[in-house]
Design a protein around this motif. Structure first.
Motif, PDB file in Angstrom:
ATOM      1  N   PHE A   1       0.779  -1.242   0.138  1.00  0.00           N
ATOM      2  CA  PHE A   1      -0.037   0.146   0.179  1.00  0.00           C
ATOM      3  C   PHE A   1       0.947   1.215   0.152  1.00  0.00           C
ATOM      4  O   PHE A   1       0.237   2.440  -0.092  1.00  0.00           O
ATOM      5  CB  PHE A   1      -0.977  -0.018   1.204  1.00  0.00           C
ATOM      6  N   GLY A   2       2.225   1.152   0.046  1.00  0.00           N
ATOM      7  CA  GLY A   2       2.967   2.315  -0.025  1.00  0.00           C
ATOM      8  C   GLY A   2       3.195   3.191   1.131  1.00  0.00           C
ATOM      9  O   GLY A   2       3.165   4.317   1.010  1.00  0.00           O
ATOM     10  N   PHE A   3       3.209   2.661   2.686  1.00  0.00           N
ATOM     11  CA  PHE A   3       3.535   3.556   3.643  1.00  0.00           C
ATOM     12  C   PHE A   3       4.485   2.580   4.323  1.00  0.00           C
ATOM     13  O   PHE A   3       4.847   1.610   4.373  1.00  0.00           O
ATOM     14  CB  PHE A   3       2.076   4.073   4.385  1.00  0.00           C
ATOM     15  N   ASP A   4       4.583   3.380   5.600  1.00  0.00           N
ATOM     16  CA  ASP A   4       5.948   3.095   6.597  1.00  0.00           C
ATOM     17  C   ASP A   4       5.346   1.891   7.416  1.00  0.00           C
ATOM     18  O   ASP A   4       4.311   1.867   7.686  1.00  0.00           O
ATOM     19  CB  ASP A   4       6.090   4.103   7.491  1.00  0.00           C
ATOM     20  N   PRO A   5       6.160   0.701   7.268  1.00  0.00           N
ATOM     21  CA  PRO A   5       5.813  -0.665   8.048  1.00  0.00           C
ATOM     22  C   PRO A   5       5.820  -0.283   9.407  1.00  0.00           C
ATOM     23  O   PRO A   5       5.014  -0.888  10.154  1.00  0.00           O
ATOM     24  CB  PRO A   5       6.992  -1.440   7.839  1.00  0.00           C
ATOM     25  N   THR A   6       6.744   0.810   9.964  1.00  0.00           N
ATOM     26  CA  THR A   6       6.753   1.010  11.636  1.00  0.00           C
ATOM     27  C   THR A   6       5.254   1.456  11.880  1.00  0.00           C
ATOM     28  O   THR A   6       4.834   1.299  12.976  1.00  0.00           O
ATOM     29  CB  THR A   6       7.716   2.116  11.851  1.00  0.00           C
ATOM     30  N   LEU A   7       4.716   2.451  11.212  1.00  0.00           N
ATOM     31  CA  LEU A   7       3.370   2.809  11.311  1.00  0.00           C
ATOM     32  C   LEU A   7       2.219   1.767  11.289  1.00  0.00           C
ATOM     33  O   LEU A   7       1.492   1.893  12.165  1.00  0.00           O
ATOM     34  CB  LEU A   7       2.859   3.941  10.269  1.00  0.00           C
ATOM     35  N   LEU A   8       2.362   0.814  10.199  1.00  0.00           N
ATOM     36  CA  LEU A   8       1.492  -0.394  10.387  1.00  0.00           C
ATOM     37  C   LEU A   8       1.499  -1.127  11.695  1.00  0.00           C
ATOM     38  O   LEU A   8       0.737  -1.732  12.154  1.00  0.00           O
ATOM     39  CB  LEU A   8       1.510  -1.243   9.137  1.00  0.00           C
ATOM     40  N   ARG A   9       3.046  -1.357  12.155  1.00  0.00           N
ATOM     41  CA  ARG A   9       3.254  -2.028  13.251  1.00  0.00           C
ATOM     42  C   ARG A   9       2.598  -1.410  14.587  1.00  0.00           C
ATOM     43  O   ARG A   9       2.185  -2.091  15.682  1.00  0.00           O
ATOM     44  CB  ARG A   9       4.775  -2.275  13.320  1.00  0.00           C
ATOM     45  N   ILE A  10       2.535  -0.109  14.615  1.00  0.00           N
ATOM     46  CA  ILE A  10       2.092   0.536  15.842  1.00  0.00           C
ATOM     47  C   ILE A  10       0.689   0.295  15.772  1.00  0.00           C
ATOM     48  O   ILE A  10      -0.110   0.090  16.906  1.00  0.00           O
ATOM     49  CB  ILE A  10       2.582   1.995  15.770  1.00  0.00           C
TER      50      ILE A  10
ATOM     51  N   TYR B   1      -1.013  -2.045  14.416  1.00  0.00           N
ATOM     52  CA  TYR B   1      -1.299  -3.215  14.871  1.00  0.00           C
ATOM     53  C   TYR B   1      -1.272  -3.693  16.171  1.00  0.00           C
ATOM     54  O   TYR B   1      -1.898  -4.393  16.698  1.00  0.00           O
ATOM     55  CB  TYR B   1      -0.508  -4.236  13.876  1.00  0.00           C
ATOM     56  N   GLY B   2       0.058  -3.123  16.956  1.00  0.00           N
ATOM     57  CA  GLY B   2       0.063  -3.348  18.321  1.00  0.00           C
ATOM     58  C   GLY B   2      -0.984  -2.625  19.203  1.00  0.00           C
ATOM     59  O   GLY B   2      -1.439  -3.320  20.205  1.00  0.00           O
ATOM     60  N   ALA B   3      -1.385  -1.593  18.963  1.00  0.00           N
ATOM     61  CA  ALA B   3      -2.488  -1.019  19.272  1.00  0.00           C
ATOM     62  C   ALA B   3      -3.873  -1.710  19.302  1.00  0.00           C
ATOM     63  O   ALA B   3      -4.628  -1.967  20.359  1.00  0.00           O
ATOM     64  CB  ALA B   3      -2.823   0.468  19.041  1.00  0.00           C
ATOM     65  N   ALA B   4      -4.138  -2.409  18.206  1.00  0.00           N
ATOM     66  CA  ALA B   4      -5.436  -3.107  17.876  1.00  0.00           C
ATOM     67  C   ALA B   4      -4.908  -4.512  18.573  1.00  0.00           C
ATOM     68  O   ALA B   4      -6.287  -4.911  19.118  1.00  0.00           O
ATOM     69  CB  ALA B   4      -5.455  -3.495  16.235  1.00  0.00           C
ATOM     70  N   THR B   5      -3.878  -4.916  18.745  1.00  0.00           N
ATOM     71  CA  THR B   5      -3.890  -6.290  19.491  1.00  0.00           C
ATOM     72  C   THR B   5      -4.208  -6.075  20.865  1.00  0.00           C
ATOM     73  O   THR B   5      -4.906  -6.741  21.592  1.00  0.00           O
ATOM     74  CB  THR B   5      -2.381  -6.786  19.291  1.00  0.00           C
ATOM     75  N   LEU B   6      -3.771  -4.460  21.423  1.00  0.00           N
ATOM     76  CA  LEU B   6      -4.005  -4.271  22.874  1.00  0.00           C
ATOM     77  C   LEU B   6      -5.309  -4.102  23.290  1.00  0.00           C
ATOM     78  O   LEU B   6      -5.991  -4.482  24.398  1.00  0.00           O
ATOM     79  CB  LEU B   6      -3.202  -3.214  23.428  1.00  0.00           C
TER      80      LEU B   6
END
Length: 101
Positions: A24-33, A35-40
């Protein structure tokens, strides 16, 4: 044609989130953050979704270009294997008399 694949260059666990971010053309770190918030928060079982994607998503193909810095493999152009470093001999130390103990 662009395909959704796991990342070979930017993986933390299996490369799923980095592959989605590259697609999708964006920063993987942003998606990881996110994802982490959604997991919590527990919104929609993101952990189960990650496991399913790790199994289903194909791995990105290897690059055959030896000049490509992201190419993985044993043959990296015309590079010769490095010689192992020679071992340094230890300096001799005079022994002290420990007979008093």
């Amino acid at each position: 044609m662009k395909k959704l694949t796991k990342s070979r260059d930017n993986k933390m666990v299996s490369g799923v989130l980095a592959g989605i971010a590259e697609y999708f053309g964006f920063d993987p770190t942003l998606l990881r953050i996110i994802y982490g918030a959604a997991t919590l928060i527990g919104a929609g079982s993101p952990f189960i979704l990650y496991i399913v994607l790790a199994i289903v998503m194909p791995e990105a193909p290897m690059s055959n270009d030896p000049k490509d810095p992201t190419a993985h493999g044993f043959n990296q152009g015309n590079k010769q294997p490095e010689k192992p470093a020679s071992r340094k001999e230890a300096d001799k130390v005079e022994e002290e008399d420990w007979s008093d103990f």
